[in-house]
Design an enzyme around this catalytic site. Structure first.
Site, PDB file in Angstrom:
ATOM      1  N   CYS A 117       0.824  -1.227   0.000  1.00 46.74           N
ATOM      2  CA  CYS A 117       0.000   0.000   0.000  1.00 46.74           C
ATOM      3  C   CYS A 117       0.850   1.265   0.000  1.00 46.74           C
ATOM      4  O   CYS A 117       0.334   2.351  -0.270  1.00 46.74           O
ATOM      5  CB  CYS A 117      -0.953  -0.001   1.187  1.00 46.74           C
ATOM      6  SG  CYS A 117      -2.095  -1.392   1.129  1.00 46.74           S
ATOM      7  N   HIS A 258      -3.135   7.095   1.962  1.00 45.34           N
ATOM      8  CA  HIS A 258      -3.519   5.746   1.532  1.00 45.34           C
ATOM      9  C   HIS A 258      -4.995   5.545   1.900  1.00 45.34           C
ATOM     10  O   HIS A 258      -5.417   5.861   3.018  1.00 45.34           O
ATOM     11  CB  HIS A 258      -2.621   4.729   2.221  1.00 45.34           C
ATOM     12  CG  HIS A 258      -3.109   3.325   2.072  1.00 45.34           C
ATOM     13  ND1 HIS A 258      -3.616   2.847   0.881  1.00 45.34           N
ATOM     14  CD2 HIS A 258      -3.186   2.305   2.966  1.00 45.34           C
ATOM     15  CE1 HIS A 258      -3.980   1.586   1.057  1.00 45.34           C
ATOM     16  NE2 HIS A 258      -3.736   1.239   2.301  1.00 45.34           N
ATOM     17  N   ASN A 288     -10.205  -0.144  -0.397  1.00 46.86           N
ATOM     18  CA  ASN A 288      -8.742  -0.054  -0.326  1.00 46.86           C
ATOM     19  C   ASN A 288      -8.170  -0.671  -1.599  1.00 46.86           C
ATOM     20  O   ASN A 288      -8.244  -1.880  -1.793  1.00 46.86           O
ATOM     21  CB  ASN A 288      -8.272  -0.803   0.926  1.00 46.86           C
ATOM     22  CG  ASN A 288      -6.774  -0.767   1.120  1.00 46.86           C
ATOM     23  OD1 ASN A 288      -6.026  -0.465   0.196  1.00 46.86           O
ATOM     24  ND2 ASN A 288      -6.329  -1.086   2.324  1.00 46.86           N
TER      25      ASN A 288
HETATM   26  O1  UT7 Z   1      -3.689  -1.328   3.664  1.00 46.79           O
HETATM   27  C1  UT7 Z   1      -3.762  -1.886   4.948  1.00 46.79           C
HETATM   28  C2  UT7 Z   1      -4.841  -2.937   4.905  1.00 46.79           C
HETATM   29  N1  UT7 Z   1      -5.420  -3.227   6.175  1.00 46.79           N
HETATM   30  C3  UT7 Z   1      -6.423  -2.505   6.726  1.00 46.79           C
HETATM   31  O2  UT7 Z   1      -6.878  -1.517   6.236  1.00 46.79           O
HETATM   32  C4  UT7 Z   1      -6.976  -3.038   8.017  1.00 46.79           C
HETATM   33  C5  UT7 Z   1      -7.071  -2.032   9.114  1.00 46.79           C
HETATM   34  N2  UT7 Z   1      -7.991  -2.543  10.108  1.00 46.79           N
HETATM   35  C6  UT7 Z   1      -9.323  -2.332   9.992  1.00 46.79           C
HETATM   36  O3  UT7 Z   1      -9.762  -1.679   9.067  1.00 46.79           O
HETATM   37  C7  UT7 Z   1     -10.203  -2.905  11.057  1.00 46.79           C
HETATM   38  O4  UT7 Z   1      -9.422  -3.544  12.041  1.00 46.79           O
HETATM   39  C8  UT7 Z   1     -11.252  -3.902  10.481  1.00 46.79           C
HETATM   40  C9  UT7 Z   1     -12.269  -3.150   9.651  1.00 46.79           C
HETATM   41  C10 UT7 Z   1     -10.572  -4.985   9.671  1.00 46.79           C
HETATM   42  C11 UT7 Z   1     -11.998  -4.563  11.643  1.00 46.79           C
HETATM   43  O5  UT7 Z   1     -12.586  -3.562  12.473  1.00 46.79           O
HETATM   44  P1  UT7 Z   1     -12.390  -3.625  14.054  1.00 46.79           P
HETATM   45  O6  UT7 Z   1     -13.171  -2.518  14.609  1.00 46.79           O
HETATM   46  O7  UT7 Z   1     -10.896  -3.648  14.333  1.00 46.79           O
HETATM   47  O8  UT7 Z   1     -13.074  -4.977  14.421  1.00 46.79           O
HETATM   48  P2  UT7 Z   1     -12.465  -6.279  15.149  1.00 46.79           P
HETATM   49  O9  UT7 Z   1     -11.533  -7.008  14.240  1.00 46.79           O
HETATM   50  O10 UT7 Z   1     -11.959  -5.894  16.506  1.00 46.79           O
HETATM   51  O11 UT7 Z   1     -13.779  -7.123  15.315  1.00 46.79           O
HETATM   52  C12 UT7 Z   1     -14.897  -6.680  16.116  1.00 46.79           C
HETATM   53  C13 UT7 Z   1     -16.032  -7.680  15.940  1.00 46.79           C
HETATM   54  C14 UT7 Z   1     -15.579  -9.128  16.110  1.00 46.79           C
HETATM   55  O12 UT7 Z   1     -16.625  -9.818  16.738  1.00 46.79           O
HETATM   56  P3  UT7 Z   1     -16.550 -10.147  18.312  1.00 46.79           P
HETATM   57  O13 UT7 Z   1     -15.308 -10.952  18.498  1.00 46.79           O
HETATM   58  O14 UT7 Z   1     -16.511  -8.812  18.994  1.00 46.79           O
HETATM   59  O15 UT7 Z   1     -17.830 -10.903  18.530  1.00 46.79           O
HETATM   60  C15 UT7 Z   1     -15.428  -9.604  14.688  1.00 46.79           C
HETATM   61  O16 UT7 Z   1     -15.599 -11.005  14.578  1.00 46.79           O
HETATM   62  O17 UT7 Z   1     -16.547  -7.579  14.605  1.00 46.79           O
HETATM   63  C16 UT7 Z   1     -16.524  -8.867  13.987  1.00 46.79           C
HETATM   64  N3  UT7 Z   1     -16.288  -8.697  12.558  1.00 46.79           N
HETATM   65  C17 UT7 Z   1     -17.287  -8.464  11.681  1.00 46.79           C
HETATM   66  N4  UT7 Z   1     -18.610  -8.344  11.828  1.00 46.79           N
HETATM   67  C18 UT7 Z   1     -19.349  -8.095  10.736  1.00 46.79           C
HETATM   68  C19 UT7 Z   1     -15.120  -8.705  11.895  1.00 46.79           C
HETATM   69  N5  UT7 Z   1     -15.317  -8.490  10.584  1.00 46.79           N
HETATM   70  C20 UT7 Z   1     -16.649  -8.347  10.429  1.00 46.79           C
HETATM   71  C21 UT7 Z   1     -17.482  -8.094   9.306  1.00 46.79           C
HETATM   72  N6  UT7 Z   1     -18.801  -7.969   9.519  1.00 46.79           N
HETATM   73  N7  UT7 Z   1     -16.968  -7.959   8.073  1.00 46.79           N
END
Ligand code: UT7
Length: 331
Positions: A117, A258, A288
C-alpha cells in the site's frame, strides 16, 4: 531536493476503474456481515471488481493514457514506466512490460516496484529522482492493483476492504517559472510477516495443491494491529515531513492518504489536528485499492479543480512489509 537537481512537475494524472461495482449488500450475501457494520467500521460503501480482460496492466494502461493526454504527450515520448503493484499480471514479464505493449511506447525503460500500500509513495520517490537527476525526462508512474485476486472471498475480515483499480502520473522536469517541485520524501521498511502477508506462491513456499487447499495464496491480515500501525505512522509521517520541509500545516492544502479506512483517517486527523475536510478520500466508492488509491484520489482532485499550481499536497501511506512513507509536493 538538492539545488543541483532539476525540480520535478507532475504534468498529468489519470485513473481507471473496472466496470463492475460490488456493494456491501452483495458482500453480505456471501459472508456474515452487513452494510451498517462495514460503513460504520470502515466508511466503505462499494468497491470495483476486475472482470475478464481487466488485468492489472489493462487498468494501468487505461490510467496512463489519461495521464499522458493531460500532460500533452504521446506514448513515443515516454522514457520510463514505473509500476507500483503487488498484484502483477504475472511474476514476469513485469506489469510495466505489458503496459509498454498496450501503450505502444517504443523507446522506454520499465520495471515494477513492490511496496504494497506504500507503493505509490515509493514509486513517486523513485520516479521523481530519475527525472531530478536528469536520467530521464518523461517518467510514467502507475499504481495498479487487482486486490481481489489475492483476497479470500470467504474471509469477512479482508474481503470487505479491498477493491481493484489504477491511477497514474506523468512526471517531467518543471518548466521555467513553474512552481512545481518534490519537496521531501520519507520511506521506511521494517519486516513483519505476520500482520499482513500472502504466505504462499513465492519462492519460500511455492504454490502447490496443499497451499491452495489451505487458502495460503490469499492475504492474511491482523486487522487491529494494522489499524494501530496505520494511525501511528500517519501521525509520525505528517509531523516529520512538515518539520523537515519547514512548512506549517496551515500551508498544506491537501493530504492524500492511503485509502485505508475512514476511521483510521479520522483518528489520524484528530491526533495531528489537521482538518478532515482537507484530507482527500475516495475509499467510500473504491475501498482499499493499495498502491492505486492515492493516484486515483489525486486524479479526482486535479480534475475537479481542487488542486492548483503552487499548492502544497502531502501523500502519506503505510502497508505490508511493513512499509510506510510520505512525499510532500508543491503542485
Ligand atoms: O492497507 C492496509 C490494509 N489493512 C487494513 O486496512 C486493516 C485495518 N484494520 C481495519 O480496518 C479494522 O481492524 C477492520 C475493519 C478490519 C476490523 O474492524 P475492528 O473494529 O478492528 O473490528 P475487530 O476485528 O476488533 O472485530 C470486532 C467484531 C468481532 O466480533 P466479536 O469478536 O466482537 O464478537 C469480529 O468477529 O466484529 C466482527 N467482525 C465483523 N462483523 C461483521 C469482523 N469483521 C466483520 C465483518 N462484519 N466484516
Amino acid at each position: 531536493m538538492r539545488p543541483s537537481l532539476r525540480p520535478v512537475c507532475i504534468a498529468g494524472t489519470g485513473a481507471c476503474a473496472p466496470k463492475q461495482v460490488l456493494s456491501n449488500a452483495e458482500l453480505a450475501q456471501r459472508v456474515d456481515t452487513d452494510d451498517a457494520w462495514i460503513v460504520s467500521r470502515t466508511g466503505i460503501r462499494e468497491r470495483r471488481v476486475a472482470g475478464p480482460g481487466e488485468t492489472c496492466s489493462e487498468l494501468g494502461a487505461g490510467a496512463a493514457k489519461h495521464a499522458l493526454e493531460m500532460a500533452g504527450l504521446d506514448a513515443h515520448q515516454v522514457d520510463c514506466i514505473v509500476v507500483a503493484t503487488i498484484t502483477p499480471d504475472t511474476v514476469f514479464p513485469s506489469t510495466a512490460a505489458y503496459i509498454q505493449r498496450l501503450l505502444g511506447c517504443d523507446r522506454t525503460a520499465g520495471f515494477d516496484l513492490s511496496a504494497a500500500c506504500s507503493g505509490f509513495v515509493y514509486g513517486l520517490t523513485v520516479a521523481s529522482s530519475l527525472v531530478a537527476a536528469g536520467t530521464y525526462d518523461n517518467v510514467l508512474l502507475v499504481g495498479a492493483e487487482v486486490m481481489t485476486s489475492i483476497t479470500d472471498p470467504l474471509d469477512r475480515n479482508t474481503c470487505i476492504l479491498f477493491g481493484d483499480g489504477a491511477g497514474a502520473c506523468l512526471l517531467r522536469p518543471a518548466a521555467k517559472g513553474e512552481p512545481s517541485e518534490i519537496l521531501h520524501s520519507i520511506l521506511r521498511v521494517e519486516c513483519d510477516d505476520q500482520v499482513l502477508v500472502v504466505p504462499a506462491g513465492g519462492s519460500n513456499l511455492p504454490a502447490s495443491h496443499d497451499t491452495v487447499e489451505a487458502r495460503q495464496h490469499y492475504m492474511k491480515m491482523q486487522g487491529r494491529a494494522t489499524f494501530r500501525f496505520a494511525v501511528t505512522s500517519f501521525k509520525s509521517l505528517f509531523e516529520e515531513t512538515l518539520e523537515a520541509a519547514g512548512i506549517t500545516q496551515e500551508r498544506l492544502r491537501w493530504i492524500v492518504p492511503h485509502q485505508v479506512n475512514q476511521r483510521i483517517i479520522e483518528a489520524a486527523a484528530k491526533r495531528t489536528g489537521f482538518p478532515t475536510e482537507r484530507i482527500a478520500v475516495n475509499l467510500d466508492r473504491f475501498g482499499n485499492t493499495s498502491a492505486a488509491g492515492i493516484p486515483m484520489c489525486l486524479d479526482e482532485l486535479v480534475r475537479e479543480g481542487k488542486l492548483e499550481r503552487g499548492d502544497h499536497v502531502l501523500f502519506v501511506a503505510f502497508g505490508a512489509g511493513l512499509t510506510w512513507g510520505s512525499v510532500l509536493v508543491r503542485w
